[in-house]
Design a protein around this motif. Structure first.
Motif, short mmCIF file in Angstrom:
data_model
loop_
_atom_site.label_atom_id
_atom_site.label_comp_id
_atom_site.label_asym_id
_atom_site.label_seq_id
_atom_site.Cartn_x
_atom_site.Cartn_y
_atom_site.Cartn_z
N CYS A 1 0.84 -1.20 0.00
CA CYS A 1 0.00 0.00 0.00
C CYS A 1 0.88 1.25 0.00
O CYS A 1 2.04 1.22 0.37
N ASN A 2 0.29 2.36 -0.39
CA ASN A 2 1.05 3.59 -0.55
C ASN A 2 1.38 4.24 0.80
O ASN A 2 0.83 3.89 1.84
N ARG A 3 2.28 5.20 0.76
CA ARG A 3 2.83 5.82 1.97
C ARG A 3 1.78 6.58 2.78
O ARG A 3 1.99 6.86 3.96
N TYR A 4 0.65 6.94 2.16
CA TYR A 4 -0.39 7.68 2.88
C TYR A 4 -1.34 6.73 3.61
O TYR A 4 -2.24 7.20 4.32
N ASN B 1 5.51 -0.30 1.47
CA ASN B 1 5.11 0.61 0.40
C ASN B 1 5.52 0.14 -0.99
O ASN B 1 5.02 0.68 -1.98
N THR B 2 6.43 -0.81 -1.09
CA THR B 2 6.88 -1.31 -2.39
C THR B 2 6.93 -2.84 -2.36
O THR B 2 6.94 -3.46 -1.28
N HIS C 1 -1.90 1.31 -5.88
CA HIS C 1 -0.79 1.67 -5.00
C HIS C 1 0.54 1.67 -5.75
O HIS C 1 1.40 2.53 -5.51
N ILE D 1 1.63 4.87 -7.37
CA ILE D 1 2.16 5.91 -6.50
C ILE D 1 3.61 5.62 -6.11
O ILE D 1 4.44 6.53 -6.07
N GLU D 2 3.93 4.36 -5.84
CA GLU D 2 5.20 4.03 -5.19
C GLU D 2 6.25 3.36 -6.08
O GLU D 2 7.44 3.48 -5.78
N GLU D 3 5.84 2.65 -7.12
CA GLU D 3 6.82 1.91 -7.91
C GLU D 3 7.28 2.73 -9.12
O GLU D 3 6.57 3.61 -9.60
N ASN E 1 -5.81 4.53 -11.64
CA ASN E 1 -5.10 5.51 -10.82
C ASN E 1 -6.07 6.38 -10.01
O ASN E 1 -5.73 6.83 -8.91
#
Length: 293
Positions: free
Chosen positions: A155-158, A164-165, A189, A192-194, A216
């Protein structure tokens, strides 16, 4: 709707149809999932107190549907906390949710099993990470005894400070050290992160256990900017045969509290049936085309 054979079970998240897991809502989700041509229904266990498990299992079996369950934790029941009481509450939630998944007939229990779902104000502590590893190692042993897998959703950082990755998930799975702890990739996700949609899939390889497909902006597939073609081809390259589940949220369906947790501040759809039919065709066509390369 595509009739080309594909190796994956195609799933849809119940929140496309309904906002809770009351008996009536589950009946609706099961019926509409089957009518739309999906193979699997994913149930979020955020509302499991209202879930009639025997009735839901019977409905799923009658419809010929597979089931997977997912959840995140709350800040007062967070296994990544430094507070032992908070960790214990999170561990109890996970154990109870694993049992619900098993009782429904599912073998995949996945999601942000490692933390609360929300924005953290500081990095994960060493003690908090050690708690995650300990709790999930114990949960994995229980799951293995029932022939079940755990999914670490990236999941993303938020929404978390733990994973996160894809590389984060692999490191955590290595530390847990259980063969039934697999990685769960989610295109929303990943966007956002990869750095791209190919290398994480190839790096995870045969440790990929579950996939979420979301645009997205979490709207209709293909209406955003995500490179699903490359992602589907990467799945074909690693010969992934596990579930591929469509996930999207709208406050037209999702209850206000959960809508706030998921930051659903604007709606990109209000007709779940149309959204899901479109997603089912999009997934079947994309996966089949990638497999034919």
């Amino acid at each position: 709707m595509s009739t080309a054979p594909i190796a994956n079970s195609l799933g849809v998240h119940a929140l496309v149809w309904v906002g809770d897991t009351s008996p009536e809502s589950v009946d609706t989700a099961v019926r509409q999932t089957a009518e739309a041509g999906f193979d699997l229904l994913e149930l979020s266990l955020h509302d499991s107190v209202n879930l009639d498990v025997p009735r839901a299992r019977a409905a799923l079996q009658e419809a010929g549907l597979q089931v997977a369950c997912s959840r995140g934790l709350a800040f007062d029941a967070d296994v990544s906390s430094d507070d032992p009481a908070v960790v214990d509450r999170g561990a109890k939630l996970l154990a109870d949710s694993l049992q619900v998944t098993r009782d429904l007939g599912g073998t995949h229990f996945t999601g942000a099993l490692y933390s609360a779902l929300g924005k953290y104000s500081a990095p994960l502590s060493a003690a908090g990470r050690a708690n995650v590893v300990r709790v999930l190692r114990e949960l994995a042993a229980e799951a293995a005894g029932a022939g079940m897998t755990l999914g670490l959703e990236v999941c993303n950082r938020y929404e978390t400070n733990v994973v996160n990755t894809a590389r984060d998930a692999l490191r955590l799975a290595d530390d847990i050290g259980a063969d039934n702890v697999l990685v769960h990739l989610d295109t929303y996700h990943m966007n956002i992160e990869e750095a791209d949609f190919v290398r994480p899939v190839l790096e995870v390889g045969d440790r990929l256990g579950y996939v979420h497909i979301g645009e997205n902006h979490r709207g209709y597939l293909g209406s955003g900017h995500l490179d699903f073609t490359s992602f589907f081809h990467a799945l074909a390259d690693i010969r992934y045969t596990g579930p591929v589940t469509f996930e999207s949220f709208s406050s037209a369906v999702v209850a206000p509290g959960l809508s706030a947790d998921l930051a659903v501040w604007r709606n990109l759809w209000d007709d779940g049936a149309d959204l899901a039919r479109h997603a089912r065709s999009f997934l079947a066509d994309g996966l089949a085309a990638a497999a034919r390369r």
